[in-house]
Design a protein around this motif. Structure first.
Motif, short mmCIF file in Angstrom:
data_model
loop_
_atom_site.label_atom_id
_atom_site.label_comp_id
_atom_site.label_asym_id
_atom_site.label_seq_id
_atom_site.Cartn_x
_atom_site.Cartn_y
_atom_site.Cartn_z
N LYS A 292 -4.73 0.09 -6.75
CA LYS A 292 -5.02 -1.35 -6.75
C LYS A 292 -6.52 -1.61 -6.80
O LYS A 292 -7.04 -2.49 -6.08
CB LYS A 292 -4.40 -2.03 -5.52
CG LYS A 292 -2.92 -1.67 -5.30
CD LYS A 292 -2.28 -2.53 -4.25
CE LYS A 292 -0.92 -1.96 -3.84
NZ LYS A 292 -0.20 -2.83 -2.90
N ASP B 40 -8.08 -3.14 -8.85
CA ASP B 40 -8.34 -4.52 -9.27
C ASP B 40 -8.55 -5.44 -8.08
O ASP B 40 -9.10 -6.52 -8.21
CB ASP B 40 -7.18 -5.03 -10.16
CG ASP B 40 -5.82 -4.84 -9.51
OD1 ASP B 40 -5.14 -5.83 -9.21
OD2 ASP B 40 -5.43 -3.67 -9.26
N ALA C 292 -2.49 0.25 -11.34
CA ALA C 292 -1.27 0.23 -12.15
C ALA C 292 -1.19 -1.09 -12.91
O ALA C 292 -0.78 -1.13 -14.06
CB ALA C 292 -0.04 0.43 -11.27
N SER D 164 4.52 2.52 2.86
CA SER D 164 5.24 1.57 2.03
C SER D 164 4.28 0.52 1.47
O SER D 164 3.40 0.04 2.18
CB SER D 164 6.32 0.91 2.88
OG SER D 164 7.07 0.05 2.08
N GLY D 165 4.42 0.24 0.19
CA GLY D 165 3.65 -0.84 -0.41
C GLY D 165 2.28 -0.45 -0.95
O GLY D 165 1.55 -1.29 -1.45
N LYS E 265 3.01 3.36 -4.85
CA LYS E 265 3.49 4.64 -5.38
C LYS E 265 4.42 4.44 -6.59
O LYS E 265 4.21 5.04 -7.64
CB LYS E 265 4.25 5.43 -4.30
CG LYS E 265 3.39 5.82 -3.11
CD LYS E 265 4.19 6.62 -2.10
CE LYS E 265 5.31 5.84 -1.44
NZ LYS E 265 4.84 4.69 -0.62
N SER E 266 5.43 3.57 -6.40
CA SER E 266 6.40 3.37 -7.48
C SER E 266 5.72 2.83 -8.73
O SER E 266 6.03 3.26 -9.85
CB SER E 266 7.50 2.42 -7.03
OG SER E 266 8.12 2.92 -5.86
N SER E 267 4.78 1.90 -8.54
CA SER E 267 4.07 1.33 -9.69
C SER E 267 3.31 2.41 -10.44
O SER E 267 3.29 2.44 -11.67
CB SER E 267 3.10 0.24 -9.23
OG SER E 267 3.78 -0.74 -8.47
N LYS F 40 8.79 -2.81 -5.28
CA LYS F 40 9.13 -3.78 -4.24
C LYS F 40 9.57 -5.12 -4.83
O LYS F 40 10.52 -5.73 -4.38
CB LYS F 40 7.92 -3.98 -3.32
CG LYS F 40 8.24 -4.85 -2.14
CD LYS F 40 7.64 -4.31 -0.86
CE LYS F 40 8.42 -3.18 -0.24
NZ LYS F 40 7.58 -2.06 0.11
N ARG G 114 7.93 9.66 2.08
CA ARG G 114 7.32 8.36 2.34
C ARG G 114 7.06 8.14 3.83
O ARG G 114 6.15 7.41 4.19
CB ARG G 114 8.23 7.25 1.82
CG ARG G 114 8.36 7.29 0.31
CD ARG G 114 9.44 6.35 -0.15
NE ARG G 114 9.63 6.43 -1.59
CZ ARG G 114 9.29 5.45 -2.43
NH1 ARG G 114 8.75 4.35 -1.97
NH2 ARG G 114 9.49 5.59 -3.71
N1 LIG Z 1 -2.97 -5.96 -7.53
C1 LIG Z 1 -2.22 -4.87 -7.68
N2 LIG Z 1 -1.03 -4.79 -7.07
C2 LIG Z 1 -0.30 -3.66 -7.20
C3 LIG Z 1 -0.78 -2.55 -7.96
N3 LIG Z 1 0.15 -1.59 -7.91
C4 LIG Z 1 1.18 -2.07 -7.15
N4 LIG Z 1 0.91 -3.32 -6.73
C5 LIG Z 1 1.79 -4.19 -5.92
O1 LIG Z 1 1.94 -3.63 -4.63
C6 LIG Z 1 3.29 -3.83 -4.15
C7 LIG Z 1 3.92 -2.52 -3.75
O2 LIG Z 1 4.02 -1.69 -4.91
P1 LIG Z 1 5.08 -0.48 -4.99
O3 LIG Z 1 4.74 0.29 -6.23
O4 LIG Z 1 6.46 -0.95 -4.83
O5 LIG Z 1 4.65 0.34 -3.69
P2 LIG Z 1 5.35 1.65 -3.07
O6 LIG Z 1 4.25 2.47 -2.50
O7 LIG Z 1 6.20 2.30 -4.08
O8 LIG Z 1 6.19 1.04 -1.89
P3 LIG Z 1 7.54 1.66 -1.25
O9 LIG Z 1 8.52 1.76 -2.37
O10 LIG Z 1 7.92 0.64 -0.22
O11 LIG Z 1 7.16 2.98 -0.66
C8 LIG Z 1 4.01 -4.54 -5.27
O12 LIG Z 1 4.02 -5.93 -4.99
C9 LIG Z 1 3.18 -4.24 -6.49
O13 LIG Z 1 3.29 -5.25 -7.49
C10 LIG Z 1 -2.07 -2.68 -8.61
O14 LIG Z 1 -2.56 -1.80 -9.31
N5 LIG Z 1 -2.74 -3.86 -8.43
#
Ligand SMILES: Nc1nc2c(ncn2[C@@H]2O[C@H](COP(=O)(O)OP(=O)(O)OP(=O)(O)O)[C@@H](O)[C@H]2O)c(=O)[nH]1
Ligand SMILES: [Zn+2]
Length: 352
Positions: free
Chosen positions: A149, A151, A175, A200-201, A204-206, A220, A254
């Motif tokens: 993130k 950005d 991402a 979480s959050g 990772k998934s992105s 998410k 996680r």
């Molecule tokens: N501004 C911004 N937001 C991002 C970026 N990557 C992910 N997000 C946001 O962050 C939130 C969490 O992203 P996920 O990819 O679901 O995070 P995670 O780590 O996989 O979370 P869990 O599945 O709960 O473990 C979402 O609302 C995404 O849209 C990024 O590069 N920039």
């Protein structure tokens, strides 16, 4: 899809050959659900089946984890039977206290790179990152810091994280802005298995979706939209990447707590260990001793009190875990001694 897409290398093959007698083939564990096992074989992912283990071998306690390489026999009635475990190059485990003893739970095996995802949308918690780095070194894998993130960052974070992550490579990514994805992809060599670690959050998934170039993991947003929560999503656990590396995404990763860390501490706090060697007294507690190089560095701004405190904290945690381990070993010895004593008593010729 073939085994190569799931991380096969000549090195895996040579470790397999050492244990392959009596086996039909090599496969990689892609998921373990209690007694059900899913593997990838020569033709890719196979349907999950009930699994059995033939003749428990020395050093093979039948506990398998995602990432394991196994020797299989195809039984016409039973299906694939695990007949051997290929020696692991790394082990990720979760440690937890149970009944006053520390137990470790196997989470993943044969991971080459642990990408620690540190998002810039919240304060960087030094403590967490240092601890994870130390434990990654100790697991046999190599840590990599992935800033996510970017950005949302305000700049300067990379320098801040570099101070707490001495010796670990850092890749800034976004991402959403699709920045740093190619750089991240380039870090993951063909045949390597990588894991994304982070709360979480953190994104990772992105990142995984951006690396794969398609939606493979639900993010998410998606889960919130359908209000079904994460329990209904069965994400894949081993995902072949276009560049030849493999991504592992097991649920346990996680929520990984403190992994077993021993020597790893020296790696991530090398600067403090160096300072400590320059103290006047070899058993310096870095408290109020004269000639303490650590205190001096803190006073002169070369070392922050905060970083020193996290070093102390990690050390205390490790001491605690080691004490627990010793205690368990002591009890085991006591039990064995009792057994031997009993047996010796039984063998004694009886006097009348
Ligand atoms: N501004 C911004 N937001 C991002 C970026 N990557 C992910 N997000 C946001 O962050 C939130 C969490 O992203 P996920 O990819 O679901 O995070 P995670 O780590 O996989 O979370 P869990 O599945 O709960 O473990 C979402 O609302 C995404 O849209 C990024 O590069 N920039
Ligand atoms: Zn000192």
């Amino acid at each position: 899809m073939s085994l190569i897409d799931y991380g096969w290398t000549p090195d895996v093959q040579s470790r397999f050959i050492r244990i392959s007698s009596g086996a039909d083939r090599l496969a990689r564990v892609t998921r373990v659900d209690r007694s059900r096992l899913q593997v990838a074989g020569d033709t890719g992912l196979e349907p999950a089946t009930q699994y059995s283990v033939a003749g428990r071998r020395a050093g093979f306690d039948a506990a398998l984890a995602t990432g394991d390489w196994v020797a299989l026999c195809d039984d016409p009635d039973e299906g694939p039977v695990v007949v051997g475990l290929v020696e692991r190059t790394s082990v990720l485990e979760r440690r937890r206290a149970l009944d006053g003893l520390t137990e470790s739970q196997l989470i993943a095996a044969n991971v080459d790179v642990v990408a620690i995802v540190v998002p810039l949308d919240r304060p960087i918690s030094d403590n967490g990152v240092e601890r994870v780095i130390a434990t990654v070194w100790d697991s046999g894998a190599v840590p990599l810091i992935v800033l996510s993130k970017t950005d949302l960052g305000s700049g300067g974070e990379q320098a801040a994280i570099a101070r707490v992550a001495a010796g670990v490579d850092i890749v800034p990514t976004s991402a959403h802005a699709r920045e740093g994805i190619a750089e991240l992809r380039a870090r993951l060599q063909p045949g390597q298995t990588a894991v994304f670690f982070g709360q979480s959050g953190v994104g990772k998934s992105s990142l995984i979706n951006a690396l794969v170039g398609a939606e493979v993991q639900p993010t998410k947003d998606v889960r919130e939209a359908d209000h079904r929560g994460r329990h209904t999503t069965t994400a894949r656990e081993l995902i072949p990447l276009p560049g030849g590396a493999v991504l592992m995404d097991t649920p346990g990763i996680r929520s990984l707590g403190l992994w077993d860390a021993g020597d790893g501490i020296a790696g991530s706090f090398a600067d403090i260990e160096d300072l400590a060697r320059r103290c006047r007294f070899t058993d310096c507690a870095h408290d109020s001793e004269p000639g303490c190089a650590v205190r001096q560095a803190i006073e002169h701004g070369g070392l922050t009190e905060r970083r020193y405190q996290s070093y102390r904290k990690l050390q205390r945690e490790l001491d605690y875990l080691n004490d627990r381990k010793d205690e368990r070993a002591r009890r085991q010895k006591a039990r064995e001694f009792q057994k031997l004593a009993k047996a010796a008593n039984a063998d004694k010729p009886r006097k009348r």
